[in-house]
Structure formats: structure tokens, C-alpha cells
Design a protein around this motif. Structure first.
Motif, short mmCIF file in Angstrom:
data_model
loop_
_atom_site.label_atom_id
_atom_site.label_comp_id
_atom_site.label_asym_id
_atom_site.label_seq_id
_atom_site.Cartn_x
_atom_site.Cartn_y
_atom_site.Cartn_z
N ILE A 299 10.97 -2.26 10.02
CA ILE A 299 11.06 -2.25 11.41
C ILE A 299 11.88 -0.90 11.74
O ILE A 299 11.66 -0.16 12.68
N ASN A 300 12.91 -0.97 11.03
CA ASN A 300 13.85 0.28 11.37
C ASN A 300 13.29 1.75 11.05
O ASN A 300 13.48 2.73 11.95
N VAL A 301 12.43 2.07 10.11
CA VAL A 301 11.72 3.07 9.90
C VAL A 301 10.59 3.27 10.64
O VAL A 301 10.51 4.67 11.14
N GLU A 302 9.98 2.09 11.23
CA GLU A 302 8.93 2.41 12.43
C GLU A 302 9.56 2.89 13.81
O GLU A 302 8.95 3.60 14.28
N THR B 184 12.92 -9.52 17.87
CA THR B 184 11.91 -8.88 17.49
C THR B 184 10.79 -9.74 17.96
O THR B 184 9.57 -9.27 18.53
N TYR B 185 10.99 -11.13 18.23
CA TYR B 185 9.80 -11.97 18.81
C TYR B 185 9.82 -11.39 20.42
O TYR B 185 8.60 -11.27 20.87
N THR C 50 -0.14 -0.54 16.64
CA THR C 50 -0.61 -0.94 15.45
C THR C 50 0.66 -1.25 14.74
O THR C 50 0.58 -2.43 13.93
N GLU C 51 2.02 -0.52 14.69
CA GLU C 51 3.19 -0.87 13.82
C GLU C 51 4.04 -1.93 14.66
O GLU C 51 4.52 -2.60 14.09
N GLU C 52 3.83 -1.89 16.05
CA GLU C 52 4.52 -2.90 16.95
C GLU C 52 4.08 -4.36 16.42
O GLU C 52 5.01 -5.28 16.28
N VAL D 299 7.42 -10.53 12.38
CA VAL D 299 8.93 -10.71 11.79
C VAL D 299 9.65 -11.65 12.51
O VAL D 299 10.19 -12.57 12.12
N GLY D 300 9.55 -11.44 13.79
CA GLY D 300 10.28 -12.28 14.74
C GLY D 300 9.61 -13.70 14.53
O GLY D 300 10.28 -14.81 14.80
N GLU D 301 8.28 -13.80 15.30
CA GLU D 301 7.63 -15.02 15.16
C GLU D 301 7.93 -15.85 13.92
O GLU D 301 8.19 -16.79 13.93
N SER D 302 7.64 -15.40 12.88
CA SER D 302 7.53 -16.12 11.55
C SER D 302 9.14 -16.35 11.05
O SER D 302 9.43 -17.42 10.63
#
Length: 475
Positions: free
Chosen positions: A148-151, A209-210, A240-242, A248-251
Motif C-alpha cells: 500500500i505504501n509504495v502504491e 484502508t476499509y 486498479t491499485e486502490e 487489505v482493510g476489509e479482510s
């Protein structure tokens, strides 16, 4: 397929080599970006080799390749979705005209403001998440944080490219300022309030993130409709990246809930105190975190009535979410929309011109999407046989922007007195004690395949790798 040239200093699919002035300007900005990353990017991670996904094309089928790479060496770059020379503007006063390849003079200030505000959120979230790697609950989660950070870093590049290419000296100055503001800084904070909040623990990170990356999805989707074609193409690829950030947030929250339910069933208890003593996060605390992150995020959509929103739409700068799927006239001059107001202690609906209510339209689309995910979390609780359900608080709860700002509202939608708010606030929003308890669980677990006691493992690993794969190699 629009492939990306990785032989260049700045990987891109916009023929950067053909515009030497722009290329030099961006190559001048690049060292400042790396300095920013070194100063406030993921703490202590410089020498890690991380199993990261890198875009190799903007083609939706197979646009990413995976491999271990040092984050500082990640190939950030400029990637736009393929263009359509015949693309037409499909909403607002310019509907039917050809999409713009350059910035029309009369829209220059507004477009710059939109791009800068979006661009400012990207480095802000990296700054907010800077220390999280030190308390990762697993190597799998550590890798997801770093992805997430690099994106977010690349999304910053996306906006900086537009500023440099289309806004001359003003754009270059704005691009510098994007690296000078800092999340939570007293003197030079980030533009939007939610991006100055701390993200001190992993439950906050998963909620952020969610919910907050979901705000990103809706804002980017509205910009992907823009008459300014380079902005539309840029944000389409960013979406696409979002999607991964929201996953990550939901899971992440789902796995926290799964572990909590497991502990509750093992101990045969629904007492939050006993759940905490067993080292899990009680469902009541998860609800309070949800209430906080949700309410802070819906403020990001802005005031419920906004002349700016009307101007952005009519000018063709920013559409609605999935504009093309809507069946109205896409001009909205004679349409109305319901917004909330409080009169004499009562919450009432009133009809206002839809053009002025477009922030509220986008907020309502976001709310519908958010509620669906909370429903999926409830299925985990239901499956565990526990009679507790998470709920999304009322739209007017804990608001700080617009007509509902400062109204004392319970999560279930009652206007309450100041004294009731003060008495019940500790049941509705995370307390200092809640945050201290969650912080106390945040010990670092980075042995492959091992997970902290408060979170369940994921169902599967990344890119078909096993869950216990070595996602991060420490120097």
C-alpha cells in the motif's frame, strides 16, 4: 496493451523521453521524493527485500509482476490508461464536445485545486502509517502495508506528473509543496482533516484502508469521468491499485473479528473484559473504532451543499460515481436531491438543487458501498453463532463538516443533548483506554506463517504463494 518502459529513469507509458523539458523537471523532483520517503516513509525498512507487485502494463489482464525488491528502489512511475482519440465529454454543460487534452484557461484554477487535493492525500497516508511496520501482526500483513505504501507513492507521482505537464511554474511549485506538508504537522498540515489523524495501531490501519481508501475509490471514480482526459486516464489506472488497499482493510477487520469470535466461543463468554484478558479485541471496541473511522471519512466528501461541487460538475471537471450508468440527462439543471438539516432539535429532510448536493450524492454512494462490507463482517459473527451485529452509525453522527457539523447525534440517529453526549460518548467512540488496550496488543510478529494472537491468518497467501511464504526478507 499499453506497456511501460522500465529502461528509463522514470518508468512511464506517456513517451516522457519525447518531452525533454518535462523529463528534466520530473527527474529534478525525483530526488526530493526519495528524500521524503527516507525521512517519513516506512520506518526502519530501508534494507528489507519485500515481495511487491509492480505494474508492467496498464492492461487489466496481467498488469502486475511480483518479486522481491527494496522499497526505496521500487520503480515508481507515470502510468495512464490507454487513450481514446474519439472520447466525448458525457456530462455537464460541455456534454457531446470532445474531451480536453489540455487544460482550458477558465478551468485552470479549479483543476489544479482538484489535483493538488487528491495528490495531498497520497503521501499523507504513508506518513500516517510510518510506524506501523514496527508492530506488524505477521509478515503477510507487513508486506501488505508496504505494498500500500509504495502504491500511495505512485499515486503521488500520478498527480505530480499532471501538475508538471499541464500547470507550468504553478504546477512545479505545487508539486514541491506536496512533499513539504506533513500529516499532523502543526504549522504545515495536510489539506484534509482525516489525513492529519494518527494511525497508531493495526485496527486503525484496517479501518482506515476499509473506509478512507474507499473514499479514495469514490473520489477517483468521479475524477475518472472528467472532461480533462489526462486526469480521467490517470485516475482510472489508480483505481486498479486502490482495490487492493480496500481488500487489505476489509479482510484485515474480518480476520480480527474471526479471532475475537473464536476466543468468545472458546471461553463461552460475551464479556468484553474477559475477551480482552484473553488478548483479543472485543466486538464493542471494534464497533467504536468503526464509528470513529466511518464518521471521519464521510466528512471527506465535503459540505452537503456546495457551489463548488455544482461548478465542478457543470464544467465537466468531476462527474458522479459511475456517471455513464445513470439514466438521467447528465446536466441536472432541474433536478433535486434530499439532504438533512436539524430544525428545533429535529432531523429533517429537505429538497435542494441536485447540482449543489453532488457531494451528498457521492457520500450516499459511499455509504451504500460501506454498509455492504459491514454486512460481510457480520456474516463472520453470525457464522460463529454470536448474537452481536456491527452497524454503521447514522450519517449525522460525529460530523465536523457541513450542515450536520457539531450536531449531537447518537449512532442510531437520535438528536441528543450535550449532557447525554458527554455521558454516552465513551460507548460510541474509542476512549483513551480503548486505544491504550489495542496498543498493548501490538507486538511485532514476523516469523513466516506466525500471527499475533488478536488476528486470524488469511484464507490464502499473496499471488498464490503459501501463507507462510517469506514475503519480507530482513537485511
Amino acid at each position: 496493451m499499453s506497456s511501460i518502459n522500465y529502461s528509463e529513469k522514470i518508468p512511464n507509458n506517456v513517451n516522457l523521453a519525447e518531452d525533454r523539458t518535462l523529463q528534466r523537471a520530473l527527474e529534478g523532483w525525483q530526488p526530493n521524493f526519495i528524500n521524503w520517503w527516507d525521512d517519513v516513509g516506512p520506518e526502519g525498512s530501508t534494507n528489507y527485500d519485500v515481495y511487491l507487485r509492480t505494474a508492467v502494463s496498464v492492461d487489466p489482464q496481467g498488469w502486475a509482476q511480483f518479486g522481491h525488491v527494496k522499497m526505496r528502489d521500487y520503480r515508481w512511475g507515470i502510468f495512464l490508461n490507454p487513450g481514446d482519440a474519439e472520447r466525448k465529454i458525457h456530462f455537464g454543460d460541455h456534454m457531446g464536445e470532445k474531451a480536453w487534452q489540455d487544460v482550458p484557461g477558465e478551468h485552470r484554477a479549479n483543476l489544479r485545486r482538484i489535483i493538488v487535493t487528491q495528490g495531498d492525500t497520497e503521501p499523507a497516508s504513508v506518513e500516517q502509517q510510518r510506524h506501523l511496520g514496527l508492530t506488524a501482526p505477521s509478515m503477510y500483513d507487513l508486506r501488505n502495508l508496504f505494498q500500500i505504501n509504495v502504491e500511495e507513492g505512485r499515486h503521488l507521482w500520478a498527480m505530480v506528473y499532471l501538475l508538471h505537464k499541464h500547470f507550468g511554474r504553478d504546477g512545479r511549485e505545487e508539486a514541491e509543496a506536496l512533499l513539504e506538508r506533513q500529516s499532523g504537522d502543526e504549522n504545515n498540515p495536510r489539506i484534509l482533516g482525516a489525513f492529519n489523524e494518527k494511525t497508531p495501531d493495526w485496527l486503525s490501519f484496517f479501518m482506515f484502508t476499509y473506509f478512507t481508501d474507499r473514499d479514495g475509490k469514490f473520489q477517483l471514480s468521479a475524477l475518472a469521468e472528467s472532461a480533462f482526459d489526462p486526469l480521467a486516464r490517470t485516475t482510472k489506472f489508480m483505481l486498479t491499485e486502490e482495490a487492493h488497499h480496500m481488500f487489505v482493510g476489509e479482510s484485515g477487520v474480518s480476520r480480527v473479528i474471526q479471532r475475537t469470535c473464536q476466543v468468545m466461543n472458546e471461553l463461552k463468554t460475551d464479556d468484553p473484559k474477559k475477551v480482552r484478558e484473553a488478548g483479543a479485541i472485543d466486538l464493542e471496541t471494534i464497533q467504536r473504532y468503526l464509528n470513529f473511522h466511518y464518521s471521519v471519512t464521510i466528512d471527506l466528501f465535503g459540505a452537503d451543499q456546495s457551489s463548488n461541487a455544482a461548478t465542478f460538475y457543470s464544467s465537466g471537471l468531476k462527474g458522479r460515481y459511475e456517471e455513464g450508468k445513470r439514466t438521467d440527462d447528465h446536466v441536472l439543471k432541474n433536478q433535486t436531491y434530499k439532504v438533512l438539516e436539524v430544525k428545533d432539535g429535529q432531523l429533517l429532510e429537505k429538497e435542494v438543487p441536485m447540482l449543489n448536493a453532488l457531494n451528498e450524492v457521492l457520500r450516499d454512494d459511499f455509504i451504500k458501498d460501506s454498509v455492504a462490507g459491514v454486512g460481510r463482517w457480520n456474516k463472520v459473527i453470525e457464522k460463529a453463532g454470536i448474537p452481536f451485529r456491527l452497524t454503521v452509525p447514522h450519517k449525522a453522527f460525529n460530523r465536523a463538516i457541513g450542515a450536520l457539523a457539531g450536531i449531537r447525534m447518537s449512532p442510531d440517529g437520535r438528536v441528543v443533548s450535550e449532557s447525554e453526549w458527554d455521558a454516552k460518548k465513551k460507548d460510541w467512540l474509542p476512549t483513551d483506554e480503548d486505544r491504550a488496550f489495542v496498543a498493548s496488543l501490538m507486538g511485532r510478529v514476523v516469523e513466516p506463517g506466525k500471527f499475533a494472537n488478536w488476528i486470524a491468518p488469511p484464507v490464502m497467501g499473496i499471488n498464490r504463494q503459501p501463507v507462510d511464504f517469506e514475503y519480507v526478507r530482513f537485511a
